[in-house]
Design a protein around this motif. Structure first.
Motif, PDB file in Angstrom:
ATOM      1  N   GLN B  93       0.828  -1.217   0.000  1.00 14.08           N
ATOM      2  CA  GLN B  93       0.000   0.000   0.000  1.00 14.08           C
ATOM      3  C   GLN B  93       0.857   1.260   0.000  1.00 14.08           C
ATOM      4  OE1 GLN B  93      -2.129  -1.152   3.494  1.00 14.08           O
ATOM      5  NE2 GLN B  93      -3.998  -1.639   2.372  1.00 14.08           N
ATOM      6  N   ASN B  94       1.999   1.193   0.703  1.00 12.65           N
ATOM      7  CA  ASN B  94       2.906   2.340   0.717  1.00 12.65           C
ATOM      8  C   ASN B  94       3.390   2.672  -0.691  1.00 12.65           C
ATOM      9  OD1 ASN B  94       4.082   3.835   3.196  1.00 12.65           O
ATOM     10  ND2 ASN B  94       3.633   1.784   3.954  1.00 12.65           N
ATOM     11  N   ILE B  95       3.848   1.624  -1.392  1.00 16.53           N
ATOM     12  CA  ILE B  95       4.393   1.865  -2.730  1.00 16.53           C
ATOM     13  C   ILE B  95       3.275   2.229  -3.711  1.00 16.53           C
ATOM     14  CG2 ILE B  95       5.735   0.862  -4.625  1.00 16.53           C
ATOM     15  CD1 ILE B  95       7.151  -0.868  -2.600  1.00 16.53           C
ATOM     16  N   ALA B  96       2.102   1.647  -3.480  1.00 11.67           N
ATOM     17  CA  ALA B  96       0.994   1.882  -4.414  1.00 11.67           C
ATOM     18  C   ALA B  96       0.317   3.236  -4.192  1.00 11.67           C
ATOM     19  CB  ALA B  96      -0.045   0.764  -4.290  1.00 11.67           C
ATOM     20  N   TYR B  97       0.608   3.866  -3.053  1.00  9.20           N
ATOM     21  CA  TYR B  97      -0.101   5.102  -2.692  1.00  9.20           C
ATOM     22  C   TYR B  97      -0.053   6.188  -3.785  1.00  9.20           C
ATOM     23  CZ  TYR B  97      -1.506   9.052   0.333  1.00  9.20           C
ATOM     24  OH  TYR B  97      -2.119  10.146   0.880  1.00  9.20           O
ATOM     25  N   PRO B  98       1.127   6.498  -4.342  1.00  7.45           N
ATOM     26  CA  PRO B  98       1.145   7.521  -5.403  1.00  7.45           C
ATOM     27  C   PRO B  98       0.298   7.117  -6.615  1.00  7.45           C
ATOM     28  CG  PRO B  98       3.363   7.098  -4.614  1.00  7.45           C
ATOM     29  CD  PRO B  98       2.482   6.046  -4.021  1.00  7.45           C
ATOM     30  N   LEU B  99       0.257   5.810  -6.918  1.00  9.52           N
ATOM     31  CA  LEU B  99      -0.534   5.341  -8.064  1.00  9.52           C
ATOM     32  C   LEU B  99      -2.021   5.456  -7.765  1.00  9.52           C
ATOM     33  CD1 LEU B  99       1.513   2.168  -9.026  1.00  9.52           C
ATOM     34  CD2 LEU B  99       1.681   4.470  -9.966  1.00  9.52           C
ATOM     35  N   LYS B 100      -2.380   5.107  -6.504  1.00  5.40           N
ATOM     36  CA  LYS B 100      -3.775   5.192  -6.090  1.00  5.40           C
ATOM     37  C   LYS B 100      -4.268   6.641  -6.221  1.00  5.40           C
ATOM     38  CE  LYS B 100      -6.271   4.520  -1.763  1.00  5.40           C
ATOM     39  NZ  LYS B 100      -6.132   3.938  -0.413  1.00  5.40           N
ATOM     40  N   LEU B 101      -3.414   7.588  -5.829  1.00  2.00           N
ATOM     41  CA  LEU B 101      -3.791   9.000  -5.919  1.00  2.00           C
ATOM     42  C   LEU B 101      -3.923   9.448  -7.368  1.00  2.00           C
ATOM     43  CD1 LEU B 101      -1.502  10.361  -3.087  1.00  2.00           C
ATOM     44  CD2 LEU B 101      -3.989  10.225  -3.016  1.00  2.00           C
ATOM     45  N   VAL B 113       3.851  -2.021  -8.830  1.00  2.00           N
ATOM     46  CA  VAL B 113       4.412  -2.136  -7.482  1.00  2.00           C
ATOM     47  C   VAL B 113       5.319  -3.363  -7.417  1.00  2.00           C
ATOM     48  CG1 VAL B 113       3.883  -2.582  -5.071  1.00  2.00           C
ATOM     49  CG2 VAL B 113       2.532  -0.920  -6.347  1.00  2.00           C
ATOM     50  N   GLN B 114       4.844  -4.498  -7.961  1.00  2.00           N
ATOM     51  CA  GLN B 114       5.643  -5.722  -7.919  1.00  2.00           C
ATOM     52  C   GLN B 114       6.965  -5.517  -8.660  1.00  2.00           C
ATOM     53  OE1 GLN B 114       4.536  -8.674  -6.220  1.00  2.00           O
ATOM     54  NE2 GLN B 114       6.738  -9.023  -6.419  1.00  2.00           N
ATOM     55  N   GLN B 115       6.866  -4.842  -9.801  1.00  2.00           N
ATOM     56  CA  GLN B 115       8.046  -4.589 -10.629  1.00  2.00           C
ATOM     57  C   GLN B 115       9.073  -3.743  -9.883  1.00  2.00           C
ATOM     58  OE1 GLN B 115       6.719  -2.762 -14.232  1.00  2.00           O
ATOM     59  NE2 GLN B 115       8.807  -2.395 -14.963  1.00  2.00           N
ATOM     60  N   VAL B 116       8.602  -2.636  -9.302  1.00  2.00           N
ATOM     61  CA  VAL B 116       9.506  -1.754  -8.554  1.00  2.00           C
ATOM     62  C   VAL B 116      10.076  -2.479  -7.341  1.00  2.00           C
ATOM     63  CG1 VAL B 116       9.569   0.292  -7.076  1.00  2.00           C
ATOM     64  CG2 VAL B 116       8.515   0.416  -9.317  1.00  2.00           C
ATOM     65  N   ALA B 117       9.215  -3.221  -6.644  1.00  2.00           N
ATOM     66  CA  ALA B 117       9.654  -3.933  -5.447  1.00  2.00           C
ATOM     67  C   ALA B 117      10.734  -4.951  -5.805  1.00  2.00           C
ATOM     68  CB  ALA B 117       8.472  -4.613  -4.776  1.00  2.00           C
ATOM     69  N   ASN B 118      10.586  -5.612  -6.947  1.00  2.00           N
ATOM     70  CA  ASN B 118      11.598  -6.587  -7.362  1.00  2.00           C
ATOM     71  C   ASN B 118      12.926  -5.892  -7.639  1.00  2.00           C
ATOM     72  OD1 ASN B 118       9.761  -8.615  -7.120  1.00  2.00           O
ATOM     73  ND2 ASN B 118       9.290  -8.742  -9.309  1.00  2.00           N
ATOM     74  N   VAL B 119      12.864  -4.752  -8.307  1.00  2.00           N
ATOM     75  CA  VAL B 119      14.092  -4.001  -8.577  1.00  2.00           C
ATOM     76  C   VAL B 119      14.770  -3.624  -7.255  1.00  2.00           C
ATOM     77  CG1 VAL B 119      15.010  -1.832  -9.487  1.00  2.00           C
ATOM     78  CG2 VAL B 119      13.270  -3.095 -10.776  1.00  2.00           C
TER      79      VAL B 119
END
Lengths: 323, 360
Positions: B93-101, B113-119
């Motif tokens: 949810q933290n990483i997705a927050y800007p996308l949600k907004l 989010v999964q992609q960024v988290a993997n990086v």
């Protein structure tokens, strides 16, 4: 036997445990004594009174003549034709004062005053504390003077000036009056708690939300409100119980009227029956029965709130994992 | 995204955060704001983020003037020293927050989010809450949250200060690599000159709300334009001593009570042209303990750093820090001779603290 000379490991450690135990109780003792003397013993006395027929009509100096009547007072209460009305009055009063003022208005005031200039915010909050720190008698007098019938009331003066009809506000809308007057007092408590909770949110978190793309309203919804969840639930719990037992303002304002029990609430009834009945007929036993039920309702509500809001989680230990 | 800061001033009441700052940052450049606490670097960063509005001056992102633009409309990502993760949200949810907004569709959110988290190497932690993560992991989440919306500008506010020394080293490399990979214009605030030197393309050195220098790390190191920059950049710091430079028999001599040193032509000439005493600066690595040295001193303290020893030598009232190989066995109290590499000394005006050798 000297404690410096250990007889055996086990007795030594159990003695230490006992000492720290006593130490802990020693520190709690002053507060404990206060709770016992000023809460538990009075509750026990009231509980006992509620199963007697003690009243000013049959009172003698010989307390031994006080009659034990079992649950008869409670029976009377349940058959009392007005008890039902008073019960729903109480729910109405608590629900509306709590939801409109003690929680919502308090939240709005704290959100507004934390989003404007710091000093201005402080000033507005200070104004909102005035109803709380004004003596109830003075505070109610002010309201009564404002709302009084023409030609005395300030508002009716305006009505006359503008050529509008005048009203006897207390008589026509007593509930609006009761809830607004109590609500204005109730705002300050939640306002102080919410404001300090909002101001203790780290600045970085608030800035992060804006940078992440939120508007200030979205920040309130997604960041600030979730982070002040516990203070919010605490205020709901505390103010419910506080409103259940508050009656001074209502007593001064309408004294349960106008008419028969129009704005009478449960705690006011307990007071009326036990201590301030008409013709000086104080029914101490019967009034105590009202009071006991109120304590019971309060305890049950407190437990329900604690369960529903899971206050135990609030003090749960954090599960930090260091990798 | 090119960032242009022109004559930026930010005041809080009477307190000046930053004054008359002019800085042009190129597209894809990694710029560090370096300075001690209270120098105005964080104020400048928060003004760029849109949290503060400029009192005077202009900030442009590309051609667009953003002075009054809300933070949400600037498309920036920011990483904070405290990480500033939302404690009530999971990592996902933290990483997705800007996308949600931004109202990005749910399934695309999950993918990104999964992609960024993997990086970032935290792909397996998405269900955790920030409180259940170590400092290093939290920092990666914060970076992921800044990167997920593909920002035009990345802002870092001392992001590594709360990490332990070892992790700081790793993250330093990772952030630099990532920045070069993505080519996002980045501004990195730090008080750690090693961080600034190692990561940045150019460093803006700030002090007391004023820009002291804006240059590439090597340039700052070898041609410092103010005494502050000379003293702040480089570890251990540069040695300063007040000298008089004069010309005699066609040679330039820098002189003070216990020192008499010959200075090379160019530098000596500039210093000799200055009326009165000047401040001479010399870096620790430009002083050697040597038998042929002409300055006699006494070792005050020896601090072993592992690879080398940091030695404080007292010459009369003056103190010089210098570096010697770890294999040397100098002891405190020992009398030694010092040789100065006079081709590398700096000279500063003692009043303005500006360099006599390098003009701004």
């Amino acid at each position: 036997m000297s404690i410096l000379k250990p007889k055996g490991g086990q007795s030594q450690s159990s003695r230490n445990a006992l000492r720290s135990y006593l130490g802990a109780y020693g520190f709690m003792a002053p507060a404990g004594v206060l709770v016992i003397v000023f809460f538990l013993i009075p509750v026990a006395i009231v509980l006992y009174l509620s199963v007697t027929n003690l009243a000013s009509s049959n009172f003698t100096s010989d307390l031994a003549k006080m009659e034990f009547v079992g649950l008869r007072n409670y029976e009377t209460l349940l058959n009392d034709q007005f008890a039902r009305k008073i019960f729903f009055n109480t729910i109405f009063y608590v629900l509306f004062t709590l939801s409109i003022f003690n929680v919502s208005a308090a939240l709005i005031v704290s959100l507004l005053t934390t989003h404007i200039d710091r000093n201005a915010g402080f000033l507005f909050r200070a104004l909102w504390i005035l109803p709380r720190i004004t003596s109830p008698v003075v505070y109610i007098l002010i309201w009564k003077r404002m709302m009084a019938e023409a030609p005395f009331g300030i508002i009716n003066q305006f009505n006359e000036f503008l050529g509008q009809p005048t009203y006897n506000y207390v008589a026509t809308n007593p509930w609006v009056f009761v809830i607004v007057v109590n609500g204005f007092i109730g705002i300050s408590f939640g306002m102080i708690i919410f404001t300090s909770a909002i101001e203790s949110i780290p600045k970085d978190l608030l800035n992060a939300s804006l940078v992440d793309g939120s508007s200030k309203l979205q920040r309130i919804r997604y960041v600030i409100l979730p982070l002040i969840r516990w203070p919010l639930l605490f205020v709901v719990t505390y103010q419910t119980l506080s409103l259940l037992t508050s009656f001074v303002e209502i007593q001064l304002l309408t004294d349960g009227g106008p008419g028969l029990y129009r704005t009478e609430v449960w705690s006011l009834t307990a007071f009326h029956r036990a201590l301030s009945n008409y013709f000086g007929n104080a029914q101490w036993g019967y009034g105590s029965a009202f009071a006991v039920l109120l304590v019971l309702i309060g305890v049950v509500l407190a437990v329900v709130y604690m369960r529903v809001f899971r206050f135990d989680e609030l003090i749960a230990e954090p599960r930090v994992e260091v990798l | 995204m090119r960032i242009t800061i022109d004559n930026l001033t930010k005041k809080f009441g009477d307190v000046v955060g930053v004054e008359d700052l002019t800085l042009h940052i190129d597209d894809g450049e990694f710029v560090a704001f370096l300075g001690p606490s209270g120098c105005g670097k964080t104020t400048t960063l928060l003004t760029l983020a849109g949290i503060y509005k400029p009192t005077e001056g202009q900030i442009r992102f590309g051609e667009r003037v953003v002075n009054q633009v809300q933070p949400k409309d600037r498309n920036i990502g920011m990483v904070f020293q405290s990480y500033a993760l939302y404690p009530h949200m999971t990592v996902f949810q933290n990483i997705a927050y800007p996308l949600k907004l931004k109202k990005v569709a749910k399934n695309i959110q999950r993918e990104r989010v999964q992609q960024v988290a993997n990086v970032m190497g935290i792909g397996n932690l998405l269900d955790r809450r920030p409180g259940q993560l170590s400092g290093g992991q939290q920092q990666r989440v914060a970076l992921g949250r800044a990167l997920v919306k593909e920002p035009d500008v990345l802002l870092f506010d001392e992001p590594l200060s709360n990490l332990d020394a070892r992790l700081r080293l790793t993250m330093r490399g990772e952030i630099k690599h990532l920045q070069k990979d993505l080519g996002i214009t980045s501004i990195y605030v730090t008080h750690d000159q090693v961080e600034a030197m190692t990561m940045a393309d150019r460093i803006a050195v700030m002090n007391g709300g004023h820009l002291q220098a804006f240059d590439a790390p090597d340039e700052l190191y070898s041609r410092p334009k103010t005494q502050f920059v000379a003293g702040f950049v480089g570890n251990p710091p540069m040695n300063f001593v007040s000298v008089e430079v004069s010309r005699s028999n066609g040679r330039f001599i820098a002189e003070t009570d216990r020192l008499r040193l010959e200075v090379g032509g160019d530098r000596g000439g500039a210093a000799a042209g200055f009326a009165g005493a000047v401040v001479m600066g010399i870096r620790p690595e430009d002083i050697q303990i040597s038998g042929d040295g002409d300055i006699a001193g006494e070792i005050y303290v020896v601090e072993p750093l592992g690879r080398e020893d940091l030695i404080d030598v007292r010459v009369g009232p003056h103190s010089f820090l210098l570096l010697a190989g770890a294999e040397t066995q100098y002891r405190a109290g020992e009398e030694v001779k010092l040789a100065f590499d006079m081709d590398k000394v700096q000279f500063f005006d003692p009043q303005t603290e500006k360099s006599i050798l390098w003009q701004q």
